[in-house]
Design an enzyme around this catalytic site. Sequence first.
Site, mmCIF file in Angstrom:
data_model
loop_
_atom_site.group_PDB
_atom_site.id
_atom_site.type_symbol
_atom_site.label_atom_id
_atom_site.label_comp_id
_atom_site.label_asym_id
_atom_site.label_seq_id
_atom_site.Cartn_x
_atom_site.Cartn_y
_atom_site.Cartn_z
ATOM 1 N N ASP A 232 0.852 -1.191 0.000
ATOM 2 C CA ASP A 232 0.000 0.000 0.000
ATOM 3 C C ASP A 232 0.891 1.245 0.000
ATOM 4 O O ASP A 232 1.862 1.327 0.770
ATOM 5 C CB ASP A 232 -0.895 0.003 1.236
ATOM 6 C CG ASP A 232 -1.886 1.163 1.228
ATOM 7 O OD1 ASP A 232 -2.995 0.992 0.702
ATOM 8 O OD2 ASP A 232 -1.527 2.241 1.742
ATOM 9 N N ILE A 233 0.577 2.196 -0.874
ATOM 10 C CA ILE A 233 1.347 3.433 -0.947
ATOM 11 C C ILE A 233 0.954 4.335 0.221
ATOM 12 O O ILE A 233 -0.235 4.616 0.426
ATOM 13 C CB ILE A 233 1.104 4.169 -2.284
ATOM 14 C CG1 ILE A 233 1.438 3.249 -3.466
ATOM 15 C CG2 ILE A 233 1.922 5.451 -2.350
ATOM 16 C CD1 ILE A 233 1.103 3.848 -4.820
ATOM 17 N N GLU A 275 -4.620 2.406 -4.280
ATOM 18 C CA GLU A 275 -3.156 2.447 -4.186
ATOM 19 C C GLU A 275 -2.585 1.144 -3.654
ATOM 20 O O GLU A 275 -1.461 1.099 -3.176
ATOM 21 C CB GLU A 275 -2.715 3.615 -3.281
ATOM 22 C CG GLU A 275 -3.123 3.486 -1.823
ATOM 23 C CD GLU A 275 -4.511 4.052 -1.521
ATOM 24 O OE1 GLU A 275 -4.722 4.441 -0.366
ATOM 25 O OE2 GLU A 275 -5.357 4.099 -2.427
#
Length: 363
Positions: A232-233, A275
């Site tokens: 996950d960003i 994301e």
Amino acid sequence: MPNAPQSEIVQLRQQLALLIEQARNNEDIMRRHQEFDLTFIGASGFVELIDSIFEALSAPSKLDVVTLSLFDNGYEIRRILQDLNVGLDDFPNLLFFDDPVEFGPLRKLLRPVLGGFNPDREGIIFPEQVLTPTSAALVPLWRNKAMIGMLGLGSCDATRFTSGMATDFLEHMAGIVSVCLENVINVERLKHLGLMDAVTGVNNRRYAEMRLIEEVGRCRRHAAPLSCLYVDIDHFKQVNDQHGHQCGDEVLREVAARIKAELRLSDTLGRFGGEEFIVLLPDTAITFAAQVAERIRSGIADRPFIYAGAERQVTVSLGVAGLHAGSADLQQEAAGQRMVAEADHALYRAKANGRNRVEIQNA
């Protein structure tokens, strides 16, 4: 012809027999043309076409070895084969090259070349892992004024292919094979695009979930480990809010590219939504998967991104999980979903513990 000498009658009969034999040979050639054409044109996919090429050419043509070389700059065809769960080991006579330059002078062939085998010139078409012929026919495959590959037809009979032989049939066959190859590759490409994320160019969630079920099944059959990374960003919403969705898309593409750079061809990368990305690592125990996750984390955090006209830092958090021993009684889909859920839980711990870090599932 009552007064014709007996010798002339015999000669005429011989000529007639020769003409009949030639007509039969021509009829046989035409029949073979049609059979080859129908076999190749009838192939519904890449694997079926490759199978038909090797089968249709080997036994009926009494060849000892047949190879097919294809140019695959960017590994597109090989990745499609990987997505189809087709291992290159299944087709040892299917050869891939990145650029026609690797063929040397052979890349300029416009028509088939027949004759005795020359290892210095033709060894690239008949590498060490396949049988070495005594005589060979090199059949270039062209489409839209570009060479897409080459067929290598080899025989242990030194007289099977000689320079004086006609090449009409081989040229016709090369044209059919080239068209069929282009068609099935385009079909597979379209199928592949339907399973790709339009923004990042990596696989989409639908594809990743399909592969998850397949990999769980394969892992169980071979008693091999399987691991999953959930990526996950960090603070991605701020990128979109402050700089717009175009910059957000640039960040997604670069993150995907950096993740992909750390993976093997057999690994699966998919955008799971927003994301978030998922990575499947077959034949990889969780301890080694954690090392891959750390390489991905540092590869993203240690090199600035360029977006909105400036260098900026982007980080990711990762959760790592392996196929749980306690899921042996579950269906493949349920077992895979459990592994992904555990990787997701590990990801949440990484977020809670400060982000830009890797966490492993609880024992």
